[in-house]
Structure formats: structure tokens, C-alpha cells
Scaffold this active site. Sequence first.
Site, PDB file in Angstrom:
ATOM      1  N   PRO A  12       0.806  -1.226   0.000  1.00 59.21           N
ATOM      2  CA  PRO A  12       0.000   0.000   0.000  1.00 59.21           C
ATOM      3  C   PRO A  12       0.842   1.281   0.000  1.00 59.21           C
ATOM      4  O   PRO A  12       2.073   1.225   0.103  1.00 59.21           O
ATOM      5  CB  PRO A  12      -0.834  -0.120   1.281  1.00 59.21           C
ATOM      6  N   GLY A  14       3.097   4.210   0.530  1.00 57.60           N
ATOM      7  CA  GLY A  14       4.129   4.541   1.521  1.00 57.60           C
ATOM      8  C   GLY A  14       4.789   3.342   2.187  1.00 57.60           C
ATOM      9  O   GLY A  14       5.579   3.503   3.117  1.00 57.60           O
ATOM     10  N   LYS A  17       7.994   0.653  -1.281  1.00 60.46           N
ATOM     11  CA  LYS A  17       8.232  -0.044  -2.558  1.00 60.46           C
ATOM     12  C   LYS A  17       9.409   0.539  -3.334  1.00 60.46           C
ATOM     13  O   LYS A  17      10.308  -0.185  -3.753  1.00 60.46           O
ATOM     14  CB  LYS A  17       6.970   0.028  -3.450  1.00 60.46           C
ATOM     15  N   THR A  18       9.371   1.870  -3.523  1.00 61.73           N
ATOM     16  CA  THR A  18      10.434   2.507  -4.305  1.00 61.73           C
ATOM     17  C   THR A  18      11.770   2.353  -3.600  1.00 61.73           C
ATOM     18  O   THR A  18      12.803   2.087  -4.245  1.00 61.73           O
ATOM     19  CB  THR A  18      10.117   4.011  -4.528  1.00 61.73           C
ATOM     20  N   THR A  19      11.743   2.499  -2.276  1.00 64.81           N
ATOM     21  CA  THR A  19      12.979   2.374  -1.494  1.00 64.81           C
ATOM     22  C   THR A  19      13.581   0.982  -1.685  1.00 64.81           C
ATOM     23  O   THR A  19      14.762   0.840  -2.019  1.00 64.81           O
ATOM     24  CB  THR A  19      12.671   2.618   0.007  1.00 64.81           C
ATOM     25  N   ASP A  86       8.824  -0.875  -9.052  1.00 70.37           N
ATOM     26  CA  ASP A  86       8.200  -0.555  -7.766  1.00 70.37           C
ATOM     27  C   ASP A  86       6.675  -0.639  -7.844  1.00 70.37           C
ATOM     28  O   ASP A  86       5.971  -0.029  -7.045  1.00 70.37           O
ATOM     29  CB  ASP A  86       8.684   0.806  -7.226  1.00 70.37           C
TER      30      ASP A  86
HETATM   31  N1  LIG Z   1      11.825   0.333   5.995  1.00 67.90           N
HETATM   32  C1  LIG Z   1      11.719   1.650   6.141  1.00 67.90           C
HETATM   33  N2  LIG Z   1      11.998   2.217   7.320  1.00 67.90           N
HETATM   34  C2  LIG Z   1      11.888   3.536   7.474  1.00 67.90           C
HETATM   35  N3  LIG Z   1      11.520   4.396   6.515  1.00 67.90           N
HETATM   36  C3  LIG Z   1      11.232   3.878   5.325  1.00 67.90           C
HETATM   37  C4  LIG Z   1      11.314   2.488   5.074  1.00 67.90           C
HETATM   38  N4  LIG Z   1      10.954   2.263   3.801  1.00 67.90           N
HETATM   39  C5  LIG Z   1      10.663   3.464   3.275  1.00 67.90           C
HETATM   40  N5  LIG Z   1      10.852   4.437   4.177  1.00 67.90           N
HETATM   41  C6  LIG Z   1      10.586   5.880   3.968  1.00 67.90           C
HETATM   42  O1  LIG Z   1       9.165   6.004   3.862  1.00 67.90           O
HETATM   43  C7  LIG Z   1       8.808   6.902   2.814  1.00 67.90           C
HETATM   44  C8  LIG Z   1       7.979   6.147   1.778  1.00 67.90           C
HETATM   45  O2  LIG Z   1       8.799   5.217   1.104  1.00 67.90           O
HETATM   46  P1  LIG Z   1       8.646   4.903  -0.455  1.00 67.90           P
HETATM   47  O3  LIG Z   1       8.551   6.177  -1.218  1.00 67.90           O
HETATM   48  O4  LIG Z   1       9.708   3.939  -0.807  1.00 67.90           O
HETATM   49  O5  LIG Z   1       7.212   4.183  -0.423  1.00 67.90           O
HETATM   50  P2  LIG Z   1       6.338   3.631  -1.649  1.00 67.90           P
HETATM   51  O6  LIG Z   1       5.701   2.375  -1.190  1.00 67.90           O
HETATM   52  O7  LIG Z   1       7.155   3.554  -2.874  1.00 67.90           O
HETATM   53  O8  LIG Z   1       5.246   4.779  -1.759  1.00 67.90           O
HETATM   54  P3  LIG Z   1       4.087   5.032  -2.866  1.00 67.90           P
HETATM   55  O9  LIG Z   1       3.041   4.028  -2.621  1.00 67.90           O
HETATM   56  O10 LIG Z   1       3.601   6.396  -2.551  1.00 67.90           O
HETATM   57  O11 LIG Z   1       4.699   4.949  -4.201  1.00 67.90           O
HETATM   58  C9  LIG Z   1      10.124   7.469   2.277  1.00 67.90           C
HETATM   59  O12 LIG Z   1      10.373   8.686   2.942  1.00 67.90           O
HETATM   60  C10 LIG Z   1      11.160   6.413   2.657  1.00 67.90           C
HETATM   61  O13 LIG Z   1      12.437   6.987   2.837  1.00 67.90           O
END
Ligand SMILES: Nc1ncnc2c1ncn2[C@@H]1O[C@H](COP(=O)(O)OP(=O)(O)OP(=O)(O)O)[C@@H](O)[C@H]1O
Length: 207
Positions: A12, A14, A17-19, A86
Site C-alpha cells: 500500500p 508509503g 516499494k520505491t525504497t 516498484d
Molecule cells: N523500511 C523503512 N523504514 C523507514 N523508513 C522507510 C522504510 N521504507 C521506506 N521508508 C521511507 O518512507 C517513505 C515512503 O517510502 P517509499 O517512497 O519507498 O514508499 P512507496 O511504497 O514507494 O510509496 P508510494 O506508494 O507512494 O509509491 C520514504 O520517505 C522512505 O524513505
Amino acid sequence: MNTAPFIAVEGPIGAGKTTLASMLSEKLSLSLVKEIVEENPFLDKFYDEKDEWSFQLEMFFLCNRYKQLEDTEKKYLHHHMPVVSDYHIYKNLIFAERTLEGKKLEKYRKIYQLLTEDLPKPNVIIYIRASLPTLLERIKKRGRPFEQEMDKQYLEQLINDYEAAIKQFKESDPPIPVIEINGDQEDFVISEAVFNRIADQVKEYIE
Ligand SMILES: Nc1ncnc2c1ncn2[C@@H]1O[C@H](COP(=O)(O)OP(=O)(O)OP(=O)(O)O)[C@@H](O)[C@H]1O
Ligand SMILES: Nc1nc(=O)c2ncn([C@H]3C[C@H](O)[C@@H](CO)O3)c2[nH]1
């Protein structure tokens, strides 16, 4: 189609995924396919007025992902280059089933079916499961202005929609492995050991 491994990271909003996809891309030398977010002209409008903008937004996401995955096939997979993305194309339907209704949903389903039937499909899925407080904290930390008033009910519904979709996916397509990560506890950003364990699991499918 898909002559090389194709790994999709899902979960879902945040969840990370991208990280995780970026970290895996670097560690395992995989080509990275990333969602287009900042250039999306409908996302902030959608968060302001969901009913008014949902169809435009879902169509925009669908067309963008269609183009990206068409290019991914031509540029990478066809040339035996493994890819990590992602998102999984199926997320279009998860969101659309939540944001659209009636005639618009019917039309969307038909277009989704038509557009996605020839697209390359991931052969490994990584699913990051995370609770509402974790997602809200990460959305806040990331600080995209249009996501800061995120409706908690919408996010909670998406968490449940993702759970249902992954369960159904595992039942209907058992040969495709799903690596499940507890995003509340298994922190691949802070812990190198956690990340290496995930990377080792993925490696099994690309070698
Ligand atoms: N395991 C983690 N622990 C702490 N912070 C994290 C972790 N994974 C991601 N983050 C932080 O949380 C935020 C959201 O991460 P990210 O952008 O990778 O999510 P996403 O799933 O790709 O989001 P979206 O669904 O909006 O595309 C970023 O600021 C990232 O640095
Ligand atoms: N409605 C809707 N449909 C989608 O297919 C979709 N894919 C992502 N998003 C939202 C989540 C994040 O705010 C932001 C970045 O992922 O975009 C979507 N929203």
C-alpha cells in the site's frame, strides 16, 4: 515474452516499494522501473476531490504504466536483462475498484483488460505489508504536500484491498512466488541483515 526475471515490489501507499526496489536494483544489478509521481497532473486534484478526478487519474496511471511496461519489454526483458519495478500492473485494478463505480468502473475494467493482456508480467512479487500507523508515519516523513491530508479510511481500505488481492493472487497463480515482508518489523532500511536476507531470497529467482 519475459525472457528475463522480472521482480515487482508491491504494497500500500508509503510501504517502501520505491525504497526497496531501488536498493535491490543497486545490490543485484537489476534495471529499475519506477513509478512516475511528480509529473502526474491529476494526483493533487484527486486527493482534493476524489469523485471528480478518479477516472482521469486511474486512466493516467494505466496509460503510463502501459507505456513503461511496453518499453521495459523492448529495452530490458527482451534482451535478457533482469528488471525490478516498484509496482505490479495489477495495482491499477486494486485502486480503480476502490475509487470508481458504476459505468466508469465497467468501462475501466474493459480498458484494463484490453491494455494489459499483452504486457510482460512479473515472475516474482515482493509484498510489503504494513499497518496504518507505519504508512501514515512514512507518508508524513516523505512529505509530498498532496498526501499530507490522507484520508485514514481510504488508506485502511487499501490495506485490506491489498491483503485480499495478494491472497487471491497466491491462490490463482501459485507458480509465481510471493516474498512477504512485515514492513512494521522487518526494516530493510535500518538493518543490513534484514536487507541482505531479502536480497538473498530474490537472488534465488534470478540466478
Ligand atoms: N523500511 C523503512 N523504514 C523507514 N523508513 C522507510 C522504510 N521504507 C521506506 N521508508 C521511507 O518512507 C517513505 C515512503 O517510502 P517509499 O517512497 O519507498 O514508499 P512507496 O511504497 O514507494 O510509496 P508510494 O506508494 O507512494 O509509491 C520514504 O520517505 C522512505 O524513505
Ligand atoms: N488512485 C490511484 N490509483 C493508482 O493506480 C495509483 N498508483 C499510485 N497511486 C498514488 C498513491 C500515492 O499517493 C502516489 C504514488 O504512488 O500515487 C495511485 N492512486
